[in-house]
Design an enzyme around this catalytic site. Structure first.
Site, PDB file in Angstrom:
ATOM      1  N   HIS A 189       0.813  -1.218   0.000  1.00 23.31           N
ATOM      2  CA  HIS A 189       0.000   0.000   0.000  1.00 23.31           C
ATOM      3  C   HIS A 189       0.848   1.271   0.000  1.00 23.31           C
ATOM      4  O   HIS A 189       1.459   1.632   1.000  1.00 23.31           O
ATOM      5  CB  HIS A 189      -0.934  -0.014   1.225  1.00 23.31           C
ATOM      6  CG  HIS A 189      -1.830   1.179   1.313  1.00 23.31           C
ATOM      7  ND1 HIS A 189      -2.095   1.827   2.486  1.00 23.31           N
ATOM      8  CD2 HIS A 189      -2.501   1.860   0.350  1.00 23.31           C
ATOM      9  CE1 HIS A 189      -2.898   2.846   2.237  1.00 23.31           C
ATOM     10  NE2 HIS A 189      -3.150   2.883   0.956  1.00 23.31           N
ATOM     11  N   ASN A 209      -3.806   5.163   7.503  1.00 21.60           N
ATOM     12  CA  ASN A 209      -5.196   5.624   7.398  1.00 21.60           C
ATOM     13  C   ASN A 209      -5.964   5.382   8.693  1.00 21.60           C
ATOM     14  O   ASN A 209      -6.940   6.073   8.982  1.00 21.60           O
ATOM     15  CB  ASN A 209      -5.908   4.936   6.229  1.00 21.60           C
ATOM     16  CG  ASN A 209      -5.436   5.500   4.903  1.00 21.60           C
ATOM     17  OD1 ASN A 209      -4.856   6.582   4.855  1.00 21.60           O
ATOM     18  ND2 ASN A 209      -5.648   4.772   3.832  1.00 21.60           N
TER      19      ASN A 209
END
Ligand SMILES: NC(=O)c1ccc[n+]([C@@H]2O[C@H](COP(=O)([O-])OP(=O)(O)OC[C@H]3O[C@@H](n4cnc5c(N)ncnc54)[C@H](O)[C@@H]3O)[C@@H](O)[C@H]2O)c1
Length: 505
Positions: A140, A190
């Site tokens: 990611h 996140n």
């Protein structure tokens, strides 16, 4: 395995960013996109970027040509056969990603590593239909990939350790810090990033002060690069509100992640941010047009004596020295003289509660936030009954020498205190859940969100004892479980250890 060849499926913003750093690191990169012409367009755009970098002297023309020669556009997905690694950066949809990987598995060799750049889906779920799930991991990256030098390597439930190790090694070769992450909602960055925006929204929802003032305090006082509402407007609420809801629901309505009705309403009204000209601010040509200017300093010529009480001795010393420097007389008596201005420096408390705790007259009391650097922006909080004359005196006193001051309404804690304690607490809780090591969480969030410190070291800089005190008081005052201190934070603060301390055995 040392990964030498890579195929990228989905040549949009993220795909081409990953392709760029891979080719610059010497990998052969094959590009495939389902949309006709998308790979060609992506590569043409990247070529222009690389040519600009070359013109700026980042590398020679020879190197530029070598990098460009490493790309190959594929006409069909079957041509991915033979690569060491396939990275997927297509649309964020579980069914579509699952069927893509199923198809890929029938094309590539058993040794090929499969990786997804998903930012919100479960890597374990994406891999769940594969014959051999051990070969699949999350990889990611953050936007823009070449500048955001961090990548989360996500181990799903079935991911082989060797696959994680190979991706971490590749990340390093591409000049990025790879951090090993468990497959949990939002992974590290996140997930940790939730605290900043949601607490700011809660503060706004309580009517503590304006959007502009909250942004100003967190930028100029706390040291965030952007205020939370500027950031919401930049990211756009059609992206960030669903992420807030998704993380909240994936953690089964955990109070720490509770989103706000304010952003749901703005989303419903299509006021999603800068890209549509209106979000928390209004924009013309990308510039804010309705930012509320800094509060005007009242013209005060005569000051009463000032009586100080604080939770910490060093805060009292700092305030006393400052007030003396301004030529104002201190009231040293045990209880304040009848007309003294009462200044309290407290943590995780509103001024009414603090005035009652110190047994002083709330109509003459103003609290000041000393969690962040006193030399920077200053925040003052009068009680709901403090007389204007005393608020003005405190404002003028702390604005001397041109200092920025915000006067806010009563709040369960100062704005910087609420937001910073939530940022630190959430990062500590991520460490407690062993989603990643404390040091990886710290570095990943600093790089991924551009914070001045990692969110765990930031707690050390501010003082873990103060962060704990703020959270404990806010929890006691509100009963809201979002403020409960993480056990990770509690133990380290009580033992006076660094918040980065990890168990030795
Ligand atoms: N944009 C970000 O900031 C960001 C950050 C981290 C992760 N991500 C994730 O990266 C992925 C891609 O995001 P993006 O912003 O680059 O999207 P994007 O829309 O810029 O690009 C996606 C590309 O994938 C192609 N595509 C769609 N379905 C396909 C399929 N079935 N097969 C092949 N190609 C297909 C599209 O034609 C498009 O070119 C998503 O999973 C997203 O969640 C995005």
């Amino acid at each position: 395995m040392t990964i030498q060849t890579m195929a990228l499926i989905g040549t949009g913003v993220m795909g081409m960013g990953i392709a760029q750093i891979a080719a610059q690191a010497g990998l052969e990169v094959r590009l495939f996109d389902a949309k006709t012409g998308a790979a060609e367009a992506g590569l043409a755009k990247l070529k222009a970027t690389l040519e600009k970098l070359q013109a700026k002297g980042k590398f020679t023309e020879e190197v530029l040509n070598e990098i460009l020669a490493r790309f190959k556009i594929l006409d069909s997905i079957e041509e991915v056969a033979g690569v060491d690694l396939v990275v997927e950066a297509i649309i964020e949809n579980l069914d579509i990603k699952q069927s893509l990987f199923k198809q890929l598995e029938s094309i590539v060799s058993p040794e090929t590593i499969l990786a997804t750049n998903t930012s919100s889906l479960s890597v374990t779920a994406i891999a769940s239909n594969l014959e051999y799930q051990g070969r699949m991991a999350g990889f990611h990256f953050f936007n823009p990939v070449p500048l955001m030098k961090i990548v989360e390597v996500i181990a799903g439930l079935a991911t082989d350790e060797q696959v994680v190790a190979d991706l971490l090694e590749l990340a390093q070769r591409m000049g990025h810090l790879g951090v090993r992450t468990k497959d949990t909602p939002g992974f590290i960055v996140n997930h940790a990033g939730r605290a900043y925006g949601t607490e700011a929204l809660k503060i706004l929802g309580e009517g503590v002060t304006s959007v502009s003032e909250i942004d100003r305090i967190l930028r100029e006082g706390a040291g965030f690069r952007m205020g939370p509402f500027e950031l919401f407007d930049l990211t756009a609420l059609d992206v960030s509100h669903p992420v807030m809801e998704s993380i909240f629901n994936q953690y089964y309505q955990e109070d720490r992640y509770r989103p706000s009705a304010l952003t749901r309403q703005m989303l419903a009204g299509k006021k999603v941010g800068r890209k549509v000209g209106e979000g928390f601010y209004k924009y013309v040509d990308g510039q804010k047009i309705n930012e509320v200017s800094a509060q005007e300093v009242p013209d005060v010529r005569t000051f009463n004596t000032v009586w100080i009480r604080t939770d910490r001795a060093e805060d009292a010393d700092l305030l006393a020295a400052y007030i003396r420097e301004q030529g104002i007389t201190l009231d040293h008596a045990e209880t304040p003289a009848q007309d003294s201005l009462i200044v309290l420096a407290t943590y995780g408390e509103d001024t009414t509660t603090a005035a009652l705790r110190f047994g002083v007259d709330a109509t003459r009391t103003v609290s000041i936030d000393l969690l962040t650097d006193f030399a920077k922006h200053r925040t003052l909080m009068p009680s709901i009954v403090t007389e204007k004359n005393y608020i003005d005196q405190a404002h003028a006193l702390f604005a001397k020498n041109g200092h920025g001051v915000s006067v806010i309404a009563e709040s369960i804690g100062f704005i910087s205190q609420r937001v910073l304690s939530m940022v630190v607490n959430l990062a500590c809780d991520i460490a407690q859940q062993q989603i990643a090591t404390a040091s990886d969480i710290d570095q990943a969030v600093k790089l991924g969100l551009g914070y001045p410190y990692g969110p765990i070291s930031w707690g050390d800089v501010l003082g873990a004892d103060r962060i704990l005190l703020i959270l404990e008081r806010m929890l006691a005052n509100t009963g809201d479980q979002r403020y409960r201190p993480s056990p990770w934070l509690q133990r380290r603060a009580r033992l006076k250890l660094s918040l980065l301390h990890t168990v030795a055995v």
